[in-house]
Design an enzyme around this catalytic site. Structure first.
Site, PDB file in Angstrom:
ATOM      1  N   LYS A  68       0.929  -1.030   0.183  1.00 48.01           N
ATOM      2  CA  LYS A  68       0.168   0.021   0.370  1.00 48.01           C
ATOM      3  C   LYS A  68       1.004   1.438   0.253  1.00 48.01           C
ATOM      4  O   LYS A  68       1.063   2.015   0.966  1.00 48.01           O
ATOM      5  CB  LYS A  68      -1.150  -0.328   1.459  1.00 48.01           C
TER       6      LYS A  68
ATOM      7  N   ASP B 179      -1.785 -12.302   5.747  1.00 49.66           N
ATOM      8  CA  ASP B 179      -2.486 -13.211   6.135  1.00 49.66           C
ATOM      9  C   ASP B 179      -3.835 -13.090   5.382  1.00 49.66           C
ATOM     10  O   ASP B 179      -4.376 -14.068   4.817  1.00 49.66           O
ATOM     11  CB  ASP B 179      -2.942 -12.942   7.849  1.00 49.66           C
TER      12      ASP B 179
HETATM   13  C1  IPM Z   1      -2.544 -17.595   9.903  1.00 50.51           C
HETATM   14  C2  IPM Z   1      -3.011 -17.682  11.363  1.00 50.51           C
HETATM   15  C3  IPM Z   1      -2.708 -16.345  12.723  1.00 50.51           C
HETATM   16  C4  IPM Z   1      -1.575 -16.114  11.732  1.00 50.51           C
HETATM   17  C5  IPM Z   1      -2.537 -15.992  13.591  1.00 50.51           C
HETATM   18  C6  IPM Z   1      -3.609 -17.690  14.057  1.00 50.51           C
HETATM   19  C7  IPM Z   1      -2.325 -16.319  14.478  1.00 50.51           C
HETATM   20  O1  IPM Z   1      -4.681 -16.885  11.050  1.00 50.51           O
HETATM   21  O2  IPM Z   1      -1.739 -18.748  10.571  1.00 50.51           O
HETATM   22  O3  IPM Z   1      -3.207 -17.653   8.969  1.00 50.51           O
HETATM   23  O4  IPM Z   1      -2.909 -14.521  11.766  1.00 50.51           O
HETATM   24  O5  IPM Z   1      -0.972 -15.952  11.650  1.00 50.51           O
HETATM   25 MN    MN Z   2      -4.747 -16.508   8.717  1.00 46.23          MN
END
Ligand code: IPM
Ligand code: MN
Length: 371
Positions: A189, A245
């Site tokens: 971004k 993510d």
């Molecule tokens: C992932 C999960 C994790 C993250 C969580 C459980 C902390 O969503 O591995 O994608 O956000 O990295």
């Molecule tokens: Mn995740």
């Protein structure tokens, strides 16, 4: 080959999907003459219940001494709606990533021909979907300074990146692109965020080292749309922690089910393999969860150990179950197979090296149950 694997079942459906991967690993060991030893370790809500800590020291020690880590899932509804909880299961995974310096999270996204009808997208958008998301995993807003004012009315999370953190994950992404279709897309971004502008600068400076790789740049909001609109344009997608993510969950829709996507988290010394799905507490203990995300993560683990032939056999077995309709409820709610049945079928295929007698016998059983 002798290898030591730390197994972290974790929470929710973690134990049952991981058990299928162990079946498959045992089938690989027996078939190809390897020895895998498993050290079971605690993490997440399970670890909090048993030890008070989401990441006991023994778990980190075990991981440091093993050749690879196989992890199930993390998270528990008891904590999700309690924003003031002092310890949280997820802290265990975040701390482990940090302690083992697992800075690159690799999430392949493909669309299986047999499952295209399950995707909410039209089939024409799914042709040729085959990309890898490289998500930075130990920096950014996840690990930056967090503050909550004394009156509890103001909170902040800081997104910080240093040049070396970007360089080391970008280097891996470039190497992957060189071995694939030679295209790398940096998602950021940079029109708004200073940290994103640093990402762009660093990646632009690295690009001439890899002249065979075409680099393009995309803002994350546009990328979120392009992943749905025109997903086959992507080869290697490189991005920071939180964008990765979010985009990887979005991208899982292309494959037909979140339950199918595997991942590898790698650093310079350790590597951890886990499905990208969460702990799916509603399904825990019911033997209905899709074990293929975990089993495909195990294939990535085998690749990491240098066992390419074995990894290939596991992927072939998985493709065979999908093509034959041996699928879990998330994929086919009407004619579904249990978690453990799918684990048995994949392990059996590996043991029999996919021989025709095995395939035909199981396919006939499947036909008769459908009729
Ligand atoms: C992932 C999960 C994790 C993250 C969580 C459980 C902390 O969503 O591995 O994608 O956000 O990295
Ligand atoms: Mn995740």
């Amino acid at each position: 080959m002798e290898k030591k694997i730390t197994v972290i079942n974790g929470d929710g459906i973690g134990p049952e999907v991981t058990a299928q991967s162990i079946k498959v690993l045992q089938a690989v060991a027996n078939t190809y003459g390897h020895q895998f030893s498993y050290d079971y370790a605690l993490m997440g809500a399970d670890a909090i219940d048993k030890t008070g800590s989401p990441l006991p020291k023994e778990t980190v020690d075990s991981c440091l001494q093993s050749d690879a880590i196989l992890f199930g899932a993390i998270g528990d509804p008891r904590y999700d709606n309690d924003p003031s909880a002092k310890v949280r299961p997820e802290q265990g995974l975040l701390q482990l990533r940090k302690e083992l310096q697992l800075f690159a999270n690799i999430r392949p996204v493909t669309s299986h021909a047999a499952l295209q009808h399950l995707s909410p997208l039209k089939n024409k958008h799914l042709e040729g979907v085959d990309f890898i998301i490289f998500r930075e995993l130990t920096g950014g807003i996840y690990f930056g300074k967090k503050e909550l004012s004394e009156d509890g009315d103001t909170a902040s999370d800081t997104c910080t990146y240093q040049r070396f953190e970007i360089e080391r994950v970008a280097q891996q992404a470039f190497h992957y692109a060189q071995k694939r279709r030679k295209k790398l897309t940096l998602v950021d971004k940079a029109n708004v965020l200073e940290s994103s502008r640093l990402w762009r600068k660093v990646v632009q400076a690295m690009a001439p080292i890899y002249p065979d790789v075409t680099v393009d740049y995309m803002f994350v909001d546009n990328a979120a749309m392009q992943i749905i609109l025109y997903p086959s344009q992507f080869d290697v997608v490189l991005t920071e922690n939180m964008f990765g993510d979010i985009l990887s969950d979005e991208a899982s829709v292309l494959s037909g089910s979140l339950g199918l996507l595997p991942s590898a988290s790698v650093g310079n010394h350790s590597a951890l393999f886990e499905p990208i799905h969460g702990s799916y507490p509603q399904a825990a203990g019911k033997d209905i969860a899709n074990p293929l995300g975990s089993i495909l993560s195990t294939a990535m683990l085998l690749d990491h150990l240098g066992l390419q032939k074995e990894a290939h056999q596991v992927r072939e077995a998985v493709n065979w179950t999908l093509l034959s309709g041996f699928v879990s409820k998330d994929i086919d709610p009407v004619n579904s197979y249990s978690t453990s049945a799918i684990g048995d079928l994949v392990a059996g295929y590996v043991t029999r090296q996919g021989d025709q007698v095995y395939k035909t016998a199981h396919q006939q059983v499947n036909q008769s149950t459908i009729i």
